[in-house]
Enzyme design. Structure first.
Site, PDB file in Angstrom:
ATOM      1  N   CYS A  28      22.633 -14.319  -3.614  1.00  9.48           N
ATOM      2  CA  CYS A  28      21.531 -14.778  -2.772  1.00  9.48           C
ATOM      3  C   CYS A  28      21.575 -14.043  -1.439  1.00  9.48           C
ATOM      4  CB  CYS A  28      21.605 -16.286  -2.544  1.00  9.48           C
ATOM      5  SG  CYS A  28      23.060 -16.805  -1.624  1.00  9.48           S
ATOM      6  N   CYS A  31      24.685 -14.207   0.686  1.00  8.60           N
ATOM      7  CA  CYS A  31      25.766 -13.281   0.358  1.00  8.60           C
ATOM      8  C   CYS A  31      25.660 -12.006   1.193  1.00  8.60           C
ATOM      9  CB  CYS A  31      25.731 -12.927  -1.128  1.00  8.60           C
ATOM     10  SG  CYS A  31      25.966 -14.337  -2.228  1.00  8.60           S
ATOM     11  N   ASP A 437      -4.753   5.343  -0.213  1.00  6.85           N
ATOM     12  CA  ASP A 437      -4.683   6.770  -0.495  1.00  6.85           C
ATOM     13  C   ASP A 437      -6.042   7.160  -1.072  1.00  6.85           C
ATOM     14  OD1 ASP A 437      -3.525   9.381  -1.120  1.00  6.85           O
ATOM     15  OD2 ASP A 437      -3.584   8.703  -3.203  1.00  6.85           O
ATOM     16  N   ASP A 661      -1.358   5.909  -5.792  1.00 11.37           N
ATOM     17  CA  ASP A 661      -1.144   6.123  -7.221  1.00 11.37           C
ATOM     18  C   ASP A 661      -0.107   7.183  -7.536  1.00 11.37           C
ATOM     19  OD1 ASP A 661      -2.722   8.436  -6.473  1.00 11.37           O
ATOM     20  OD2 ASP A 661      -3.100   8.710  -8.609  1.00 11.37           O
ATOM     21  N   ASP A 665       3.065   8.826  -2.616  1.00 14.90           N
ATOM     22  CA  ASP A 665       2.778   7.572  -1.929  1.00 14.90           C
ATOM     23  C   ASP A 665       3.968   6.626  -1.902  1.00 14.90           C
ATOM     24  OD1 ASP A 665       0.038   8.325  -1.602  1.00 14.90           O
ATOM     25  OD2 ASP A 665      -0.332   7.750  -3.681  1.00 14.90           O
TER      26      ASP A 665
END
Length: 772
Positions: A28, A31, A437, A661, A665
Site C-alpha cells: 500500500c 509502505c 495531440d 495516440d 505522446d
C-alpha cells in the site's frame, strides 16, 4: 531476502551518484513512506523517492566516493524495514520479474471456494445450515491462511504508529471468527451452528477477507498494466547491434556499444542508439518522436534516434549516446517518474481508517466494561462488545470504491473506453483542461491528396497530369505515393507507363513516362527544394500563370499542406518545365468538431499541442474552434507544456488531461493528470496505450467527453458508497454499544450495507455515452 550485491549500477552525475533499487513486498501507499524513511536514514543519502507503480526507489547520494559501499547499506536498510531489494541498472526502470496469474488471482479463487458454501445457505434463509465444525473447517484456512497478509500488514502499520484498512480487516474478521469459536466451544448442548442452535459468524469473517482480497487483486492487475507501459518502451531497444570495425560488420550485444562506435543499420531494422549518419541515405520512421505519419529522409550528417525504424536504405552511423543517455531512455524515465502518484480517495480513506481503528477499539472496550460494571454477565458484556466490532467490520467500506470502479469501468469498456486504474477514474472527474495531440487524434493520420493544379502554360489536361503522376509513383511504397495511387484509380491512368524509375532520397522521384510507341520524356516529382534546385528562375515574376499556381502552393503550405511539383525534363532545355502541383494534407476526423464542442459545453478548456508545423496546427485549431494552439513541439517539450497548463501564472493548480495516440505522446500522457490514449492503426500506439490511464479503443474523439462523463458518474457513486458505508457504522456502532443490536443483527446490518453499496454501484451499468 534477495539482496543483489554482485552487480551494481550507480549512475553518477554532477549532483552525486544515483542508485536505482527494485523493491518487493510493498502492499500500500503507507509502505512507500516506510521505505522512503528507511532509505533516508542511511548515512550519505541525500534524497530517496519510491515509485509504488514500478516498485522501484531512486536514491540520490550526497557523497559520490561512497557509492560502491552504498548498495549493500541501502538494500540492508530496506530489508530491515521488512521488504526485499536489489540494485537495478539506471537505464532499466523495471526488471523482468512479474506476478503470475495465480499469484494475483489465486488467493481470491481459494477464498471463493471456501466462502461460497458458507454464504449460499444464507440466501435460502438457512443461517444455521452447516454444523459448526464444517463452518470452522471452511473459515479457518481463509482466516489464518489467506488472511495472514492483513495481520502482517496491520502489525507493520501498528509498529509505525499508524492505522490502515488491513487493521480494520484483521480486527473485524478476528472478532467474528473468535466469537464464533467461543460460542461453539462453550455451548452446552454442542448444537452451535445447527438448526435451533446458537448462530455463528464464520461466514462473515471468510467473506470479508475474500472481498478485500478481490480489491487487492484488482489493484495488482492495474499496477501490472501500468508497468506494461515502461516494459513496452524498454522493448523498443534491440538486443544486438551490427558494429563496423576492422573485421567488418560484426553482430554484438547492445551493452557492448560505446560512444564513437560505428554502427550499421540495415533496411527495416530498428535503430539502437542515438547518433549521426556517416554514410548512406534512407527514410526513417520517427513517428515515435514526431508523431507525424511521414517517414523522414536521412542522409550524411543527419541525426538518428534510438527506437526509430529504418526504411529502404542502408545507413552507417556514429554512436553519440548510449544506455541511459539516449532519448528513448529519457522518455522511459519520464514516463516512470510521472506515474509515481497516489489515489486521492484512497488517501482519504486511509486517514479516516487511522482514526477509525482506535475509535472502534475504544468503543468496544468501553462497551464491554460498561455492561459488565452495570451488572451484566461477562458473556453478555463480551457479546455486546463483539457486536460493536462486527458491525464496524469494514466490508462495505472495502467494497465502496472497488464496487463502483468495477461497475463504472465495465460500463465504459462496453462502449470502447478502457480505464486502467482507479486514480485515472477519480482524477478525470475533476478535469479542467483537455490538451489534444493533432495527428492521429483529431486527424486521420494518413496523407491524402487535397489539391491538384496544372500550370497554365503546361499544355496538358488535369487528367493527363494525374495519370503521369500515378505512373511515376506506381512502384513506390512511400506514404505519399500511396496517397497518389489512392487518389488516381487504375481506370483513370490510361496507358501511361513509367520506366527507369530512380529515387532521389528526400527530394524527388525520376522516371521516363510515355504512352506506348511514343517518344519518352524524363519526368520528376519532387519537393519545393527540388523545384528550386532545378528551376532557379521559376516562377517568372512577369508571368501571371506562374504566379497563380505558385500563390496556390504558398497558400496551401501556409495551411500545413505538403506540396510536390511535377517537372518535365525536355532534351535540349537548360531547365525542366513546371507542369503541375499536388498538395498532401491530413483530414480531420468526422466527429472531431463535435467532440471539441461537447467538451466546451461541459465547461472544459481545450488546447492543441502538436509536433507539426504551425500552419497545419493552426488550421486544425481554427476548424475545430480550439483557440490555444502550440505547434512544432518535441516529445519532451510536450510534457513541459502539459505541466505549464497545470500551473499557469497567476492561477491555481489545474487538472489537465492529455489525449494522444503515438509513442511521442507517452511523456505528455504520463505527465498529465489523466492520459487518454486513442487507438490508431496508422500510428505507434502500443506504448501510448500502456502509458495512459484511459484507453479509447476506437479512434473516435467523441469518446473523450464520454470518458470524462463516466468518470464523473463513477466518482459520484464512490462518494455515495463511502457515505453509506460510514453511515452504517456511525448509526450501528452506538446502537450496538447500547445493546440494541446483538452480533447476529450486527452481522446482518453489515451484510445489508454491502448489498446497498453494490446495488448502488450497479446502477452505472445502465450508462450510455451522451444518454446518462
Amino acid at each position: 531476502m534477495s539482496t543483489q550485491t554482485a552487480d551494481r549500477f550507480p549512475d553518477t552525475t554532477e549532483e552525486g551518484a544515483h542508485v536505482t533499487l527494485a523493491i518487493r513486498g510493498m502492499t500500500c501507499a503507507a509502505c512507500v513512506a516506510r521505505v522512503e524513511r528507511a532509505l533516508s536514514k542511511v548515512p550519505g543519502v541525500a534524497q530517496a523517492q519510491v515509485n509504488y507503480a514500478t516498485e522501484t526507489a531512486a536514491v540520490t547520494l550526497g557523497d559520490a566516493e561512497s557509492e560502491a559501499d552504498m548498495a549493500d547499506a541501502l538494500c540492508s536498510a530496506v530489508e530491515k524495514a521488512g521488504y526485499e531489494a536489489h540494485v537495478q541498472a539506471p537505464d532499466k526502470v523495471l526488471d523482468d520479474a512479474q506476478q503470475s496469474w495465480w499469484q494475483i488471482w489465486g488467493p481470491v479463487t481459494l477464498g471463493l471456494v471456501a466462502s461460497v458454501p458458507l454464504v449460499l445457505p444464507m440466501l435460502w434463509g438457512q443461517h444455521d445450515f452447516w454444523p459448526a465444525w464444517v463452518q470452522f473447517a471452511l473459515a479457518t484456512p481463509v482466516q489464518f491462511g489467506l488472511g495472514w497478509r492483513f495481520y502482517k500488514a496491520g502489525w507493520a502499520a501498528l509498529r509505525a504508529g499508524s492505522g490502515n484498512m488491513d487493521q480494520l480487516v484483521a480486527l473485524g474478521t478476528s472478532a467474528a471468527y473468535g466469537l464464533s469459536c467461543w460460542l461453539w466451544l462453550t455451548h452446552d448442548d454442542g448444537m452451535a451452528g445447527m438448526h435451533g442452535g446458537v448462530p455463528l459468524y464464520f461466514e462473515s469473517a471468510a467473506v470479508v477477507i475474500t472481498l478485500v482480497l478481490l480489491g487487492k487483486a484488482l489493484e495488482a492487475r492495474a499496477k501490472r498494466q501500468t508497468t506494461d507501459a515502461i516494459r513496452a518502451l524498454q522493448s523498443l531497444r534491440p538486443d544486438t547491434v551490427c558494429r563496423l570495425g576492422p573485421q567488418g560488420e560484426v553482430e554484438v550485444p547492445l551493452s557492448q556499444v560505446l560512444v564513437g562506435d560505428v554502427v550499421v543499420v540495415r533496411p527495416g531494422e530498428r535503430i539502437a542508439v542515438d547518433g549521426v549518419v556517416q554514410e548512406g541515405s534512407s527514410h526513417v520512421d520517427e513517428a515515435m518522436l514526431t508523431g507525424e505519419p511521414l517517414p523522414v529522409a536521412k542522409q550524411s550528417g543527419d541525426r538518428l534516434t534510438g527506437g526509430a525504424i529504418n526504411g529502404e536504405g542502408r545507413l552507417v552511423m556514429v554512436a553519440q549516446a548510449i544506455g541511459g543517455d539516449t532519448m528513448l531512455s529519457q522518455i522511459i524515465r519520464r514516463v516512470a517518474d510521472a506515474q509515481a502518484v497516489k489515489a486521492p480517495i484512497q488517501r482519504v480513506v486511509d486517514k479516516v481508517s487511522a482514526i477509525f481503528v482506535p475509535t472502534v477499539l475504544l468503543v468496544a472496550l468501553l462497551t464491554g466494561l460498561g455492561w459488565w460494571l452495570a451488572g451484566s454477565a461477562a458473556e453478555v458484556a463480551l457479546i455486546r462488545a463483539v457486536a460493536v466490532l462486527v458491525i464496524a467490520c469494514p466490508c462495505a467500506l472495502g467494497l465502496a470504491t472497488p464496487a463502483a470502479i468495477m461497475a463504472g469501468t465495465g460500463a465504459a469498456a462496453r462502449q470502447g473506453i478502457l480505464i486502467k486504474d482507479p486514480e485515472a477514474l477519480e482524477t478525470a472527474c475533476r478535469i479542467q483542461v483537455v490538451a489534444f495531440d493533432k495527428t492521429g487524434t483529431l486527424t486521420i493520420g494518413q496523407p491524402k491528396v487535397i489539391e491538384w493544379a496544372v500550370a497554365g502554360d503546361a499544355g496538358l489536361s488535369l487528367d493527363v497530369v494525374r495519370a503521369i503522376t500515378a505512373a511515376i509513383q506506381s512502384g513506390s511504397e512511400h506514404p505519399l505515393a500511396k496517397a497518389v495511387l489512392a487518389d488516381v484509380p487504375v481506370s483513370q491512368r490510361g496507358a501511361w507507363v513509367a520506366s527507369e524509375v530512380q529515387a532521389v532520397p528526400g527530394q524527388a522521384v525520376q522516371a521516363r513516362v510515355a504512352l506506348p510507341g511514343q517518344f519518352t520524356n524524363v519526368w520528376s516529382l519532387g519537393s519545393g527544394h527540388w523545384l528550386q534546385k532545378n528551376c532557379p528562375d521559376w516562377p517568372d515574376p512577369e508571368s501571371s500563370v506562374h504566379e497563380e499556381i505558385f500563390s496556390l502552393a504558398e497558400r496551401l503550405q501556409g495551411q500545413g499542406a505538403t506540396v510536390s511539383w511535377l517537372l518535365r525534363h525536355d532534351e535540349g532545355r537548360a531547365a525542366p518545365a513546371v507542369i503541375g502541383m499536388l498538395a498532401f494534407g491530413d483530414e480531420l476526423k468526422p466527429d472531431a468538431a463535435q467532440a471539441v464542442a461537447r467538451l466546451q459545453q461541459m465547461g472544459l478548456e481545450t488546447v492543441l499541442i502538436s509536433g507539426d508545423n504551425r500552419g497545419a496546427a493552426e488550421a486544425v485549431g481554427m476548424a475545430l474552434g480550439i483557440r490555444q494552439v502550440v505547434a512544432e513541439v518535441l516529445p519532451n517539450d510536450k510534457a513541459d507544456h502539459v505541466r505549464a497548463l497545470q500551473s499557469p501564472q497567476g492561477q491555481g493548480r489545474r487538472v489537465v488531461a492529455m489525449v494522444g495516440d503515438g509513442l511521442n505522446d507517452a511523456p505528455a500522457l504520463a505527465a498529465a493528470d489523466v492520459g487518454m490514449a486513442m487507438a490508431n492503426p496508422h500510428g505507434s500506439t502500443d506504448v501510448a496505450l500502456h502509458a495512459a490511464g484511459i484507453t479509447l479503443m476506437r479512434g473516435d474523439p467523441l469518446l473523450v467527453p464520454a470518458a470524462i462523463d463516466i468518470s464523473r458518474r463513477t466518482t459520484r457513486k464512490i462518494h455515495q458508497n463511502l457515505f453509506w458505508a460510514f453511515g452504517y457504522n456511525v448509526i450501528g456502532i452506538p446502537l450496538a454499544a447500547m445493546g440494541g443490536l446483538n452480533p447476529m443483527v450486527a452481522g446482518a446490518a453489515m451484510a445489508f450495507s454491502s448489498v446497498s453499496v453494490v446495488t448502488n454501484a450497479l446502477l452505472l451499468s445502465r450508462w450510455r455515452p451522451g444518454k446518462g
